[in-house]
Write a protein that holds these residues in place. Structure first.
Motif, PDB file in Angstrom:
ATOM      1  N   PHE A  75       0.819  -1.214   0.000  1.00 57.30           N
ATOM      2  CA  PHE A  75       0.000   0.000   0.000  1.00 57.30           C
ATOM      3  C   PHE A  75       0.857   1.271   0.000  1.00 57.30           C
ATOM      4  CE2 PHE A  75      -3.653  -2.706   1.138  1.00 57.30           C
ATOM      5  CZ  PHE A  75      -4.575  -2.199   0.231  1.00 57.30           C
ATOM      6  N   ALA A  76       2.023   1.250   0.636  1.00 57.51           N
ATOM      7  CA  ALA A  76       2.917   2.418   0.589  1.00 57.51           C
ATOM      8  C   ALA A  76       3.324   2.685  -0.858  1.00 57.51           C
ATOM      9  CB  ALA A  76       4.139   2.198   1.474  1.00 57.51           C
ATOM     10  N   CYS A  77       3.620   1.624  -1.596  1.00 56.80           N
ATOM     11  CA  CYS A  77       3.964   1.782  -3.015  1.00 56.80           C
ATOM     12  C   CYS A  77       2.796   2.395  -3.785  1.00 56.80           C
ATOM     13  CB  CYS A  77       4.349   0.439  -3.623  1.00 56.80           C
ATOM     14  SG  CYS A  77       5.939  -0.199  -3.070  1.00 56.80           S
ATOM     15  N   HIS A  78       1.588   1.890  -3.532  1.00 57.55           N
ATOM     16  CA  HIS A  78       0.413   2.423  -4.232  1.00 57.55           C
ATOM     17  C   HIS A  78       0.204   3.900  -3.931  1.00 57.55           C
ATOM     18  CE1 HIS A  78      -0.899  -1.269  -6.021  1.00 57.55           C
ATOM     19  NE2 HIS A  78      -0.858  -1.889  -4.852  1.00 57.55           N
ATOM     20  N   LEU A  79       0.397   4.294  -2.674  1.00 65.17           N
ATOM     21  CA  LEU A  79       0.209   5.704  -2.325  1.00 65.17           C
ATOM     22  C   LEU A  79       1.172   6.594  -3.094  1.00 65.17           C
ATOM     23  CD1 LEU A  79      -0.417   5.739   1.539  1.00 65.17           C
ATOM     24  CD2 LEU A  79      -2.091   5.930  -0.309  1.00 65.17           C
ATOM     25  N   LEU A  80       2.373   6.085  -3.377  1.00 63.95           N
ATOM     26  CA  LEU A  80       3.377   6.863  -4.109  1.00 63.95           C
ATOM     27  C   LEU A  80       3.217   6.757  -5.624  1.00 63.95           C
ATOM     28  CD1 LEU A  80       6.580   6.048  -2.057  1.00 63.95           C
ATOM     29  CD2 LEU A  80       5.296   8.193  -2.085  1.00 63.95           C
ATOM     30  N   GLY A  81       2.391   5.827  -6.060  1.00 62.08           N
ATOM     31  CA  GLY A  81       2.271   5.589  -7.497  1.00 62.08           C
ATOM     32  C   GLY A  81       3.371   4.678  -8.015  1.00 62.08           C
ATOM     33  N   ALA A  82       4.116   4.053  -7.103  1.00 68.05           N
ATOM     34  CA  ALA A  82       5.141   3.092  -7.479  1.00 68.05           C
ATOM     35  C   ALA A  82       4.485   1.732  -7.696  1.00 68.05           C
ATOM     36  CB  ALA A  82       6.214   3.004  -6.393  1.00 68.05           C
ATOM     37  N   VAL A  83       5.202   0.845  -8.345  1.00 67.41           N
ATOM     38  CA  VAL A  83       4.678  -0.478  -8.643  1.00 67.41           C
ATOM     39  C   VAL A  83       5.379  -1.495  -7.757  1.00 67.41           C
ATOM     40  CG1 VAL A  83       4.408  -2.223 -10.442  1.00 67.41           C
ATOM     41  CG2 VAL A  83       4.276   0.211 -11.034  1.00 67.41           C
ATOM     42  N   SER A  84       4.615  -2.201  -6.932  1.00 62.89           N
ATOM     43  CA  SER A  84       5.227  -3.266  -6.128  1.00 62.89           C
ATOM     44  C   SER A  84       5.301  -4.520  -6.996  1.00 62.89           C
ATOM     45  CB  SER A  84       4.432  -3.527  -4.849  1.00 62.89           C
ATOM     46  OG  SER A  84       3.147  -3.991  -5.144  1.00 62.89           O
ATOM     47  N   VAL A  85       6.449  -5.170  -6.944  1.00 62.13           N
ATOM     48  CA  VAL A  85       6.677  -6.382  -7.729  1.00 62.13           C
ATOM     49  C   VAL A  85       6.902  -7.522  -6.742  1.00 62.13           C
ATOM     50  CG1 VAL A  85       8.096  -7.482  -9.494  1.00 62.13           C
ATOM     51  CG2 VAL A  85       7.723  -4.993  -9.558  1.00 62.13           C
ATOM     52  N   PRO A  86       5.858  -8.319  -6.463  1.00 63.50           N
ATOM     53  CA  PRO A  86       5.996  -9.402  -5.485  1.00 63.50           C
ATOM     54  C   PRO A  86       6.917 -10.507  -5.995  1.00 63.50           C
ATOM     55  CG  PRO A  86       3.680  -8.923  -5.928  1.00 63.50           C
ATOM     56  CD  PRO A  86       4.489  -8.199  -6.958  1.00 63.50           C
ATOM     57  N   LEU A  87       7.869 -10.863  -5.168  1.00 64.73           N
ATOM     58  CA  LEU A  87       8.769 -11.983  -5.432  1.00 64.73           C
ATOM     59  C   LEU A  87       8.662 -12.907  -4.225  1.00 64.73           C
ATOM     60  CD1 LEU A  87      11.870  -9.952  -6.625  1.00 64.73           C
ATOM     61  CD2 LEU A  87      10.244 -11.175  -8.070  1.00 64.73           C
ATOM     62  N   TYR A  88       8.013 -14.022  -4.408  1.00 65.38           N
ATOM     63  CA  TYR A  88       7.767 -14.907  -3.288  1.00 65.38           C
ATOM     64  C   TYR A  88       8.989 -15.759  -2.978  1.00 65.38           C
ATOM     65  CZ  TYR A  88       3.087 -13.259  -3.819  1.00 65.38           C
ATOM     66  OH  TYR A  88       1.994 -12.424  -3.900  1.00 65.38           O
ATOM     67  N   PRO A  89       9.283 -15.980  -1.700  1.00 63.83           N
ATOM     68  CA  PRO A  89      10.447 -16.771  -1.308  1.00 63.83           C
ATOM     69  C   PRO A  89      10.452 -18.188  -1.879  1.00 63.83           C
ATOM     70  CG  PRO A  89       9.577 -15.591   0.569  1.00 63.83           C
ATOM     71  CD  PRO A  89       8.583 -15.413  -0.561  1.00 63.83           C
ATOM     72  N   SER A  90       9.309 -18.679  -2.316  1.00 58.63           N
ATOM     73  CA  SER A  90       9.241 -20.029  -2.887  1.00 58.63           C
ATOM     74  C   SER A  90       9.713 -20.078  -4.335  1.00 58.63           C
ATOM     75  CB  SER A  90       7.812 -20.567  -2.793  1.00 58.63           C
ATOM     76  OG  SER A  90       6.930 -19.715  -3.488  1.00 58.63           O
ATOM     77  N   LEU A  91       9.970 -18.918  -4.956  1.00 58.89           N
ATOM     78  CA  LEU A  91      10.448 -18.909  -6.331  1.00 58.89           C
ATOM     79  C   LEU A  91      11.876 -19.444  -6.403  1.00 58.89           C
ATOM     80  CD1 LEU A  91       9.271 -15.376  -7.551  1.00 58.89           C
ATOM     81  CD2 LEU A  91       8.437 -17.584  -8.340  1.00 58.89           C
ATOM     82  N   PRO A  92      12.193 -20.169  -7.471  1.00 62.77           N
ATOM     83  CA  PRO A  92      13.575 -20.612  -7.659  1.00 62.77           C
ATOM     84  C   PRO A  92      14.490 -19.409  -7.857  1.00 62.77           C
ATOM     85  CG  PRO A  92      12.076 -21.728  -9.189  1.00 62.77           C
ATOM     86  CD  PRO A  92      11.299 -20.658  -8.509  1.00 62.77           C
TER      87      PRO A  92
END
Length: 97
Positions: A75-92
Motif C-alpha cells: 500500500f505504501a507503493c500504491h500511495l506513491l504511485g510506485a509499482v510493487s513487484v511481489p517476489l515470493y520466497p518459494s520462487l527458484p
C-alpha cells in the motif's frame, strides 16, 4: 472505488478503531495491527520511500512471505504511485535474479 488507493482510504475510514485489522501467528506469539497502526505504518513507509527517491512508476521488489508487513509495503507503493513487484520466497533463485 476505482483504485487501490481508494480501497486503502475506505478501509482506513470504515474500520477506524478496529484492533485486529491484520493478524498473524508468529513463533513469538500473535502479532496484530490495529487500523491506526496499519495506516500509520503505510504512511511512514511511503514517506521514507519518497525521501529515498522513489517516484511514481518506479518498481519496488517485494521479497517476503505473506504477512501484515507485506501489505504495508504494497500500500505504501500504491500511495506513491510506485509499482510493487511481489517476489515470493518459494520462487527458484533463477527467477528472482
Amino acid at each position: 472505488m476505482k483504485t487501490l488507493n481508494d480501497l486503502f482510504f475506505h478501509v482506513a475510514r470504515a474500520s477506524a478503531g478496529r484492533f485486529g485489522l491484520l493478524t498473524i501467528q508468529r513463533t513469538s506469539g500473535v502479532a496484530s495491527y490495529s487500523t491506526e497502526d496499519f495506516v500509520t505504518a503505510v504512511h511512514r513507509l511511503a514517506i521514507g520511500l519518497e525521501r529515498r527517491g522513489v517516484k511514481p512508476g518506479d518498481r519496488i521488489a517485494l521479497f517476503a512471505e505473506n504477512c501484515p508487513e507485506w501489505h504495508v509495503v504494497d500500500f505504501a507503493c500504491h500511495l506513491l504511485g510506485a509499482v510493487s513487484v511481489p517476489l515470493y520466497p518459494s520462487l527458484p533463485a533463477d527467477q528472482v535474479l
